[in-house]
Design a protein around this motif. Structure first.
Motif, PDB file in Angstrom:
ATOM      1  N   ALA A  82      28.894 -18.636  67.975  1.00 24.71           N
ATOM      2  CA  ALA A  82      28.532 -17.797  66.830  1.00 24.71           C
ATOM      3  C   ALA A  82      28.507 -16.324  67.221  1.00 24.71           C
ATOM      4  CB  ALA A  82      27.179 -18.224  66.277  1.00 24.71           C
ATOM      5  N   GLN A  83      28.028 -16.025  68.431  1.00 24.22           N
ATOM      6  CA  GLN A  83      28.026 -14.636  68.902  1.00 24.22           C
ATOM      7  C   GLN A  83      29.450 -14.099  68.995  1.00 24.22           C
ATOM      8  OE1 GLN A  83      25.587 -13.801  72.415  1.00 24.22           O
ATOM      9  NE2 GLN A  83      24.407 -15.665  72.028  1.00 24.22           N
ATOM     10  N   ILE A  84      30.362 -14.900  69.552  1.00 24.83           N
ATOM     11  CA  ILE A  84      31.761 -14.473  69.679  1.00 24.83           C
ATOM     12  C   ILE A  84      32.345 -14.182  68.299  1.00 24.83           C
ATOM     13  CG2 ILE A  84      34.085 -15.246  70.348  1.00 24.83           C
ATOM     14  CD1 ILE A  84      32.670 -16.917  72.574  1.00 24.83           C
ATOM     15  N   GLU A  85      32.083 -15.069  67.339  1.00 29.26           N
ATOM     16  CA  GLU A  85      32.623 -14.890  65.993  1.00 29.26           C
ATOM     17  C   GLU A  85      31.993 -13.688  65.298  1.00 29.26           C
ATOM     18  OE1 GLU A  85      33.882 -19.480  64.914  1.00 29.26           O
ATOM     19  OE2 GLU A  85      31.821 -18.826  64.506  1.00 29.26           O
ATOM     20  N   ASN A  86      30.686 -13.477  65.494  1.00 28.99           N
ATOM     21  CA  ASN A  86      30.024 -12.329  64.873  1.00 28.99           C
ATOM     22  C   ASN A  86      30.551 -11.005  65.412  1.00 28.99           C
ATOM     23  OD1 ASN A  86      28.425 -13.986  63.295  1.00 28.99           O
ATOM     24  ND2 ASN A  86      26.707 -13.982  64.740  1.00 28.99           N
ATOM     25  N   LEU A  87      31.093 -11.036  66.627  1.00 30.37           N
ATOM     26  CA  LEU A  87      31.657  -9.831  67.241  1.00 30.37           C
ATOM     27  C   LEU A  87      33.144  -9.664  66.920  1.00 30.37           C
ATOM     28  CD1 LEU A  87      29.864 -10.124  70.693  1.00 30.37           C
ATOM     29  CD2 LEU A  87      29.545  -8.255  69.051  1.00 30.37           C
ATOM     30  N   GLY A  88      33.675 -10.524  66.057  1.00 28.49           N
ATOM     31  CA  GLY A  88      35.064 -10.378  65.626  1.00 28.49           C
ATOM     32  C   GLY A  88      36.040 -11.343  66.261  1.00 28.49           C
ATOM     33  N   GLY A  89      35.576 -12.185  67.175  1.00 27.85           N
ATOM     34  CA  GLY A  89      36.471 -13.167  67.779  1.00 27.85           C
ATOM     35  C   GLY A  89      36.701 -14.359  66.862  1.00 27.85           C
ATOM     36  N   GLU A  90      37.684 -15.158  67.203  1.00 30.52           N
ATOM     37  CA  GLU A  90      38.000 -16.372  66.445  1.00 30.52           C
ATOM     38  C   GLU A  90      37.993 -17.556  67.413  1.00 30.52           C
ATOM     39  OE1 GLU A  90      41.570 -18.351  63.670  1.00 30.52           O
ATOM     40  OE2 GLU A  90      41.800 -16.328  64.524  1.00 30.52           O
ATOM     41  N   VAL A  91      37.351 -18.646  67.008  1.00 29.48           N
ATOM     42  CA  VAL A  91      37.261 -19.834  67.848  1.00 29.48           C
ATOM     43  C   VAL A  91      37.862 -21.008  67.084  1.00 29.48           C
ATOM     44  CG1 VAL A  91      35.736 -21.355  69.152  1.00 29.48           C
ATOM     45  CG2 VAL A  91      35.153 -18.923  68.896  1.00 29.48           C
ATOM     46  N   CYS A  92      38.846 -21.679  67.697  1.00 27.67           N
ATOM     47  CA  CYS A  92      39.530 -22.804  67.071  1.00 27.67           C
ATOM     48  C   CYS A  92      39.355 -24.052  67.929  1.00 27.67           C
ATOM     49  CB  CYS A  92      41.022 -22.506  66.905  1.00 27.67           C
ATOM     50  SG  CYS A  92      41.388 -21.131  65.798  1.00 27.67           S
ATOM     51  N   PHE A  93      38.747 -25.089  67.338  1.00 27.90           N
ATOM     52  CA  PHE A  93      38.587 -26.361  68.021  1.00 27.90           C
ATOM     53  C   PHE A  93      39.741 -27.294  67.659  1.00 27.90           C
ATOM     54  CE2 PHE A  93      34.254 -24.665  67.637  1.00 27.90           C
ATOM     55  CZ  PHE A  93      33.919 -24.632  68.977  1.00 27.90           C
ATOM     56  N   ASN A  94      39.835 -28.410  68.406  1.00 29.89           N
ATOM     57  CA  ASN A  94      40.910 -29.386  68.190  1.00 29.89           C
ATOM     58  C   ASN A  94      42.275 -28.704  68.217  1.00 29.89           C
ATOM     59  OD1 ASN A  94      38.974 -31.585  67.620  1.00 29.89           O
ATOM     60  ND2 ASN A  94      38.548 -30.386  65.774  1.00 29.89           N
ATOM     61  N   THR A  95      42.403 -27.734  69.098  1.00 28.00           N
ATOM     62  CA  THR A  95      43.618 -26.926  69.208  1.00 28.00           C
ATOM     63  C   THR A  95      44.038 -26.875  70.665  1.00 28.00           C
ATOM     64  OG1 THR A  95      42.931 -25.576  67.319  1.00 28.00           O
ATOM     65  CG2 THR A  95      44.633 -24.665  68.752  1.00 28.00           C
ATOM     66  N   GLN A  96      45.215 -27.384  70.944  1.00 25.84           N
ATOM     67  CA  GLN A  96      45.657 -27.551  72.322  1.00 25.84           C
ATOM     68  C   GLN A  96      46.867 -26.682  72.621  1.00 25.84           C
ATOM     69  OE1 GLN A  96      46.291 -31.641  73.273  1.00 25.84           O
ATOM     70  NE2 GLN A  96      47.096 -31.252  75.308  1.00 25.84           N
ATOM     71  N   MET A  97      46.841 -26.002  73.769  1.00 26.28           N
ATOM     72  CA  MET A  97      48.015 -25.263  74.215  1.00 26.28           C
ATOM     73  C   MET A  97      49.038 -26.254  74.761  1.00 26.28           C
ATOM     74  SD  MET A  97      48.420 -22.331  77.168  1.00 26.28           S
ATOM     75  CE  MET A  97      48.301 -23.536  78.489  1.00 26.28           C
ATOM     76  N   VAL A  98      50.257 -26.212  74.237  1.00 29.89           N
ATOM     77  CA  VAL A  98      51.293 -27.149  74.671  1.00 29.89           C
ATOM     78  C   VAL A  98      52.479 -26.460  75.338  1.00 29.89           C
ATOM     79  CG1 VAL A  98      50.661 -28.922  72.999  1.00 29.89           C
ATOM     80  CG2 VAL A  98      52.325 -27.164  72.348  1.00 29.89           C
ATOM     81  N   ASP A  99      52.520 -25.126  75.299  1.00 34.64           N
ATOM     82  CA  ASP A  99      53.600 -24.427  75.994  1.00 34.64           C
ATOM     83  C   ASP A  99      53.210 -22.980  76.218  1.00 34.64           C
ATOM     84  OD1 ASP A  99      55.973 -24.139  77.312  1.00 34.64           O
ATOM     85  OD2 ASP A  99      57.260 -24.509  75.578  1.00 34.64           O
ATOM     86  N   ILE A 100      53.837 -22.372  77.228  1.00 30.79           N
ATOM     87  CA  ILE A 100      53.662 -20.952  77.542  1.00 30.79           C
ATOM     88  C   ILE A 100      55.047 -20.348  77.692  1.00 30.79           C
ATOM     89  CG2 ILE A 100      52.682 -19.256  79.134  1.00 30.79           C
ATOM     90  CD1 ILE A 100      50.757 -21.324  80.143  1.00 30.79           C
ATOM     91  N   ALA A 101      55.236 -19.180  77.089  1.00 29.96           N
ATOM     92  CA  ALA A 101      56.514 -18.484  77.213  1.00 29.96           C
ATOM     93  C   ALA A 101      56.319 -17.171  77.961  1.00 29.96           C
ATOM     94  CB  ALA A 101      57.117 -18.215  75.837  1.00 29.96           C
ATOM     95  N   ARG A 102      57.344 -16.797  78.728  1.00 34.78           N
ATOM     96  CA  ARG A 102      57.308 -15.545  79.468  1.00 34.78           C
ATOM     97  C   ARG A 102      58.564 -14.740  79.192  1.00 34.78           C
ATOM     98  NH1 ARG A 102      55.860 -16.816  85.681  1.00 34.78           N
ATOM     99  NH2 ARG A 102      56.999 -18.756  85.358  1.00 34.78           N
ATOM    100  N   THR A 103      58.467 -13.440  79.418  1.00 31.92           N
ATOM    101  CA  THR A 103      59.642 -12.588  79.323  1.00 31.92           C
ATOM    102  C   THR A 103      60.526 -12.814  80.544  1.00 31.92           C
ATOM    103  OG1 THR A 103      58.624 -10.753  80.538  1.00 31.92           O
ATOM    104  CG2 THR A 103      58.214 -10.857  78.153  1.00 31.92           C
ATOM    105  N   THR A 104      61.706 -12.230  80.517  1.00 38.87           N
ATOM    106  CA  THR A 104      62.597 -12.364  81.665  1.00 38.87           C
ATOM    107  C   THR A 104      62.000 -11.750  82.925  1.00 38.87           C
ATOM    108  OG1 THR A 104      63.710 -10.320  80.964  1.00 38.87           O
ATOM    109  CG2 THR A 104      64.687 -12.424  80.257  1.00 38.87           C
ATOM    110  N   ALA A 105      61.057 -10.814  82.746  1.00 39.85           N
ATOM    111  CA  ALA A 105      60.385 -10.201  83.896  1.00 39.85           C
ATOM    112  C   ALA A 105      59.200 -11.028  84.372  1.00 39.85           C
ATOM    113  CB  ALA A 105      59.928  -8.790  83.541  1.00 39.85           C
ATOM    114  N   GLY A 106      58.890 -12.106  83.642  1.00 37.97           N
ATOM    115  CA  GLY A 106      57.812 -12.997  84.055  1.00 37.97           C
ATOM    116  C   GLY A 106      56.494 -12.783  83.355  1.00 37.97           C
ATOM    117  N   ALA A 107      56.403 -11.773  82.478  1.00 33.36           N
ATOM    118  CA  ALA A 107      55.133 -11.492  81.812  1.00 33.36           C
ATOM    119  C   ALA A 107      54.890 -12.487  80.677  1.00 33.36           C
ATOM    120  CB  ALA A 107      55.141 -10.068  81.256  1.00 33.36           C
TER     121      ALA A 107
END
Length: 552
Positions: free
Chosen positions: A228-253
């Protein structure tokens, strides 16, 4: 501010915060040669139990004092003799705090993302939110209310939700494993973390208890408040949400992540989230994340981890062994312990995550695998004491050079435990006496196992690496010589404890930046940089601070 340490207090004098403060104030006026009215403020800073002499179990207190006249503080300390100065110090009253928005130089075009809402991820996101960066925090598991229902459902039925369980969900693995806040590290951020927990609803005594804990019955509400503190400060929290991939630039960022979520109808949806700053606090059981990182050529390295069993004793026996005739005194509570034995095979056996008055919990996160852990409620009033008994698995113990070899070993042992437990997530169990004699057990003795899915009395060797079983047999008698009755033949062993730490390190530099991946900050226990709630929360703040520093 003056800090006075090593103040002795009887069990009666140390029974409450008020009585502790009275003892500290009395000692302060004596040692500093001042009047009580000279003290503007006094706070209890630390309280520990001294049980080295069983005939004289007592408390050791520390207090921090501000005088009405600050100039008098220096004068008081300067006039002390050398002996008194050992326990009296002038200290800086400034304490760490979360960064504010005006500390940010260049605001990023894309908001930072934090993956994982364990203690590392929560404190990373909270730090970013305080800095005005409005982070997105995603968690594969459920919120605390739903997660509690999922854990209780699994305990009753054996139907495992592989995304919401003891390992996954708000608060991470620590939420349902007692909420111990002890740590072997020292860091100024610890005070900030403890204060944050208290402001979120944790008991005040964690601010001074030498071995603080919150309890698995209180911690879900505490981490919910932090969200609740994170959300009150403007953050967003999403449950039941899974990271399934990561993309990078050609430079690796880092350029984006792909997330998968599920709606109320059970339909899965994928979405690409553009971001150039990613704090990865996935936890030690996020095996799919480690596999993904390996496939995407991120820098991984195998690391030392540990495996073993849960051991249970009657808590009253541990109390007597630790406190002698003082056992049972209401000011002491249930006795903890921390033990280690160095064995003749060159290995060590050590206790971990000791839960006074607690229970062994069913901590599986994958189908057809048995995993144990331990938990206590805040009152710690259960009949049994339990702890992990662990032996290190070193990188050289594993075959080949695959950085994920430790995960393969964990999984194979967990599946073997499932098989010899008879299925339905029953755990294999054996009495210490039978284990030492290499014979299967047929039932409980004086210690009834607390594992909620039930146990199958058998031999536990088949699910343990050979050197772990050998070290257990060599080390348990040695632990019995250190703590009377620890090697009692009626003590119960439940297998397998395999998730005490991550077997993988996501490589990063001294500034928390991932090697070869600009914008990625591997964080917490899963990344290989923490070993409990406090160190994970500390690392979460450090990684957020590193991200903020990079924005400058």
């Amino acid at each position: 501010m003056i800090e006075i340490t090593n103040i002795k207090a009887s069990l009666k004098q140390g029974s409450t915060e008020e009585s502790c403060l009275k003892a500290c104030k009395r000692e302060a006026t004596r040692l500093l040669n001042i009047q009580s009215q000279d003290i503007a403020h006094i706070a209890l800073h630390r309280k520990s139990i001294d049980a080295r002499k069983k005939s004289n179990v007592h408390f050791i207190l520390s207090a921090r004092i501000e005088l009405c006249d600050h100039a008098q503080e220096l004068a008081c300390v300067e006039t002390l003799n050398e002996s008194a100065r050992k326990n009296i110090h002038l200290i800086d009253s400034d304490e760490p705090h979360f960064p504010q928005p005006d500390t940010i130089g260049r605001r990023p075009a894309l908001r930072p993302v934090v993956v994982g809402a364990g203690c590392a991820g929560l404190f990373a996101a909270l730090t970013l939110a305080h800095a005005g960066l409005e982070p997105l925090l995603i968690e594969r598991g459920a919120d605390a209310t739903r997660r509690t229902r999922d854990v209780e459902h699994f305990n009753r039925t054996g139907e495992l939700n592989e995304s919401s369980n003891i390992q996954f969900g708000l608060g991470g693995a620590g939420t349902f494993s007692d909420g111990k806040l002890t740590t072997g590290t020292k860091n100024p951020l610890h005070r900030l973390i403890l204060q944050t927990f208290v402001e979120a609803g944790a008991p005040r005594e964690i601010l001074w208890d030498a071995k603080p804990h919150i309890g698995s019955d209180i911690l879900p509400a505490v981490v919910t408040d932090i969200v609740a503190q994170i959300e009150n400060l403007g953050g967003e929290v999403c449950f039941n949400t899974q990271m399934v991939d990561i993309a990078r630039t050609t430079a690796g960022a880092i350029s984006s992540i792909t997330i998968s979520s599920q709606d109320a109808d059970g339909q899965k949806h994928e979405e690409v989230i553009a971001t150039s700053q990613l704090i990865l606090a996935c936890g030690h059981s996020a095996r799919d994340v480690f596999a993904l990182l390996s496939q995407r050529d991120f820098s991984l390295q195998r690391k030392t981890f540990a495996m073993g069993v849960r051991i249970e004793h009657l808590q009253c026996d541990i109390d007597r062994a630790q406190y002698g005739s003082a056992a049972g005194h209401p000011a002491l509570g249930a006795a903890p312990y921390k033990l280690v034995a160095h064995t003749k095979n060159g290995r060590s056996l050590f206790s971990f995550c000791m839960c006074p008055g607690g229970q062994v919990v069913a901590a599986a996160s994958e189908a057809h695998g048995v995993v144990t852990n331990g938990a206590s409620l805040h009152a710690r009033d259960g009949a049994n004491a339990n702890a992990a008994l662990l032996v290190n698995i070193n990188p050289q113990d594993l075959p080949g050079d695959d950085p994920l070899a430790g995960i393969d070993l964990q999984r194979s042992c967990e599946r073997r435990a499932f098989e010899i437990g008879g299925g339905a997530y029953r755990a294999p169990a054996q009495l210490v006496g039978d284990f030492m004699a290499h014979r299967p057990s047929t039932g409980a003795a004086t210690v009834a196992p607390t594992y909620p899915r039930g146990v199958t009395w058998t031999e536990i060797d088949p699910c343990l690496p050979a050197h772990v079983a050998e070290t257990l047999r060599l080390g348990i008698p040695a632990l019995g010589r250190k703590l009377r009755g620890y090697d009692h033949p009626d003590a119960a062993l439940t297998a397998i404890e395999s998730r005490s730490s991550s077997p993988v390190t996501i490589m990063r530099d001294s500034s928390c930046r991932a090697l070869g991946a600009e914008g990625l900050y591997p964080c917490g226990e899963g990344a290989g940089y923490a070993g409990g709630i406090m160190s994970a929360a500390t690392d979460g703040i450090r990684c957020a601070q590193a991200l903020i520093a990079d924005l400058r």
